[in-house]
Motif scaffolding. Structure first.
Motif, PDB file in Angstrom:
ATOM      1  N   SER A  36       7.355  32.065  12.728  1.00 61.62           N
ATOM      2  CA  SER A  36       6.507  30.874  12.790  1.00 61.62           C
ATOM      3  C   SER A  36       5.083  31.253  13.195  1.00 61.62           C
ATOM      4  CB  SER A  36       7.090  29.863  13.783  1.00 61.62           C
ATOM      5  OG  SER A  36       6.228  28.752  13.928  1.00 61.62           O
ATOM      6  N   HIS A  37       4.952  32.122  14.195  1.00 62.09           N
ATOM      7  CA  HIS A  37       3.623  32.553  14.636  1.00 62.09           C
ATOM      8  C   HIS A  37       2.924  33.338  13.536  1.00 62.09           C
ATOM      9  CE1 HIS A  37       0.498  33.946  17.396  1.00 62.09           C
ATOM     10  NE2 HIS A  37       0.700  35.165  16.916  1.00 62.09           N
ATOM     11  N   ARG A  38       3.674  34.175  12.836  1.00 62.35           N
ATOM     12  CA  ARG A  38       3.070  34.959  11.755  1.00 62.35           C
ATOM     13  C   ARG A  38       2.564  34.044  10.638  1.00 62.35           C
ATOM     14  NH1 ARG A  38       4.356  40.428  12.277  1.00 62.35           N
ATOM     15  NH2 ARG A  38       5.998  40.870  13.790  1.00 62.35           N
ATOM     16  N   PRO A  45      -4.934  33.637   2.001  1.00 65.89           N
ATOM     17  CA  PRO A  45      -4.402  34.405   0.859  1.00 65.89           C
ATOM     18  C   PRO A  45      -3.041  35.024   1.157  1.00 65.89           C
ATOM     19  CG  PRO A  45      -6.728  34.871   1.166  1.00 65.89           C
ATOM     20  CD  PRO A  45      -6.308  34.059   2.344  1.00 65.89           C
ATOM     21  N   ALA A  46      -2.864  35.565   2.380  1.00 64.06           N
ATOM     22  CA  ALA A  46      -1.570  36.160   2.738  1.00 64.06           C
ATOM     23  C   ALA A  46      -0.489  35.096   2.830  1.00 64.06           C
ATOM     24  CB  ALA A  46      -1.692  36.916   4.062  1.00 64.06           C
ATOM     25  N   PHE A  47      -0.830  33.932   3.374  1.00 69.93           N
ATOM     26  CA  PHE A  47       0.147  32.843   3.500  1.00 69.93           C
ATOM     27  C   PHE A  47       0.592  32.353   2.120  1.00 69.93           C
ATOM     28  CE2 PHE A  47       1.013  28.247   3.773  1.00 69.93           C
ATOM     29  CZ  PHE A  47       2.063  28.260   4.685  1.00 69.93           C
ATOM     30  N   ILE A  48      -0.360  32.102   1.231  1.00 62.73           N
ATOM     31  CA  ILE A  48      -0.015  31.625  -0.111  1.00 62.73           C
ATOM     32  C   ILE A  48       0.739  32.701  -0.889  1.00 62.73           C
ATOM     33  CG2 ILE A  48      -0.981  30.857  -2.320  1.00 62.73           C
ATOM     34  CD1 ILE A  48      -3.272  29.591  -0.722  1.00 62.73           C
ATOM     35  N   GLY A  49       0.298  33.959  -0.753  1.00 61.24           N
ATOM     36  CA  GLY A  49       0.996  35.044  -1.437  1.00 61.24           C
ATOM     37  C   GLY A  49       2.426  35.200  -0.945  1.00 61.24           C
ATOM     38  N   LEU A 128       4.466  23.636   7.634  1.00 59.52           N
ATOM     39  CA  LEU A 128       3.562  24.746   7.929  1.00 59.52           C
ATOM     40  C   LEU A 128       2.160  24.483   7.384  1.00 59.52           C
ATOM     41  CD1 LEU A 128       5.870  27.829   7.266  1.00 59.52           C
ATOM     42  CD2 LEU A 128       4.894  27.136   9.463  1.00 59.52           C
ATOM     43  N   ILE A 129       2.080  23.969   6.158  1.00 59.03           N
ATOM     44  CA  ILE A 129       0.769  23.685   5.570  1.00 59.03           C
ATOM     45  C   ILE A 129       0.054  22.604   6.357  1.00 59.03           C
ATOM     46  CG2 ILE A 129      -0.400  22.779   3.526  1.00 59.03           C
ATOM     47  CD1 ILE A 129       1.732  24.146   1.831  1.00 59.03           C
ATOM     48  N   PHE A 130       0.782  21.559   6.750  1.00 57.41           N
ATOM     49  CA  PHE A 130       0.167  20.492   7.552  1.00 57.41           C
ATOM     50  C   PHE A 130      -0.315  21.028   8.894  1.00 57.41           C
ATOM     51  CE2 PHE A 130       0.574  17.265  10.880  1.00 57.41           C
ATOM     52  CZ  PHE A 130      -0.312  16.308  10.407  1.00 57.41           C
TER      53      PHE A 130
END
Length: 293
Positions: A36-38, A45-49, A128-130
């Protein structure tokens, strides 16, 4: 005590604390133990990838399960894997176009498991996005260099900051610390932080710019230190600013750290405020400039 045979030593990790790079050893944290923290701290970009990679892996896995079955899905010509992959994407996303559908108990079972996985993963991703979008943040601009010069007849450390959004941050509070390395009487090296009192640590409404002042008197941890002394003590500065954002209706925080080689002795900031016929003008293009004086 020697470790057991086959034990693996935890890998060294490089992390950044402000402008300082720290290498940590002897501590191993599982990737999934703090996922969750990561997810919250990863770049966009890393999150979407990562989300796209998980989506591809999930669909590829379920498509493989369909492919192993005996024609579990209708209207799949020659049982092509790519068609099962398309059906998996429709099922996982709950789109369900209708041209392909389960036609066996095996197909219905895998589809039911995939539907549950899709609902769960989409809910998790939405949360997560919210959380990433709604996380309060302050857009504060900090000067590149602290300066030490005479102010009101006393040697003073000064750091300038500004509110980039130009909205009101009410009851803004600033706290300044200095970090110094030293050696105890027992010869043990240590690194300690000290609170630096400010002439004015609060601002009722931070909308434009603000310069914080710390007087370097006999009680100051910086008293008697020049550039060489700051380097010898490995001095670092940390500035924390917090306040209530009227637009977001939330408390926001911002911080900035400096190393000893960024502090400029005998300099002061270039004046960026001036009064004209049009009113008060601020030249942010010179915000980071300093001059001797």
């Amino acid at each position: 005590m020697a470790g057991r045979a086959g034990d693996r030593a935890p890998k060294a990790r490089r992390i950044r604390l402000g402008n300082r790079e720290v290498v940590t050893e002897g501590l191993e944290l599982s990737f999934w133990a703090d996922i969750s923290h990561r997810c919250m701290t990863a770049s966009w970009p890393a999150f979407i990838g990562g989300a796209a990679l998980v989506f591809i892996v999930f669909n590829g896995f379920f498509a493989l399960l369909y492919w192993f079955g005996d024609q579990p899905i209708s209207n799949v010509p020659r049982g092509a894997y790519i068609d099962y992959l398309y059906f998996s994407i429709e099922t996982l996303s709950t789109a369900g176009y209708g041209d392909m559908h389960p036609q066996s108990h095996y197909g219905h079972f895998i589809a039911a498991v995939e539907l549950f996985t899709g609902i769960f993963s989409m809910s998790l991703m939405t949360g997560l996005i919210f959380a990433r979008f709604s996380r309060p943040s302050a857009r504060l601009l900090f000067a590149d260099n602290p300066v030490i010069s005479t102010h009101e007849g006393r040697q003073t450390l000064m750091i300038r900051l500004a509110n980039e959004r130009h909205n009101i941050i009410a009851n803004a509070t600033a706290q300044l610390w200095v970090f110094k390395s030293g050696v105890s009487k027992e010869g043990v090296p240590y690194r300690r932080f000290y609170d630096l009192p400010l002439i004015r640590s609060q601002s009722p409404a931070l909308a434009l710019s603000w310069t914080v002042f710390h007087v370097i008197d006999e009680a100051s941890p910086l008293h008697g230190l020049d550039a060489a002394g700051l380097k010898a003590a490995n001095v670092g500065l940390g500035l924390m600013v917090s306040g209530y954002d009227d637009v977001a209706a939330q408390t926001v925080h911002a911080r900035k750290s400096y190393e000893h080689d960024q502090i400029r002795f005998g300099h002061r900031y270039v004046e960026i405020l001036r009064v004209t016929e049009d009113g008060l003008r601020i030249d942010y293009s010179r915000f980071h400039e300093t001059v001797e004086g």
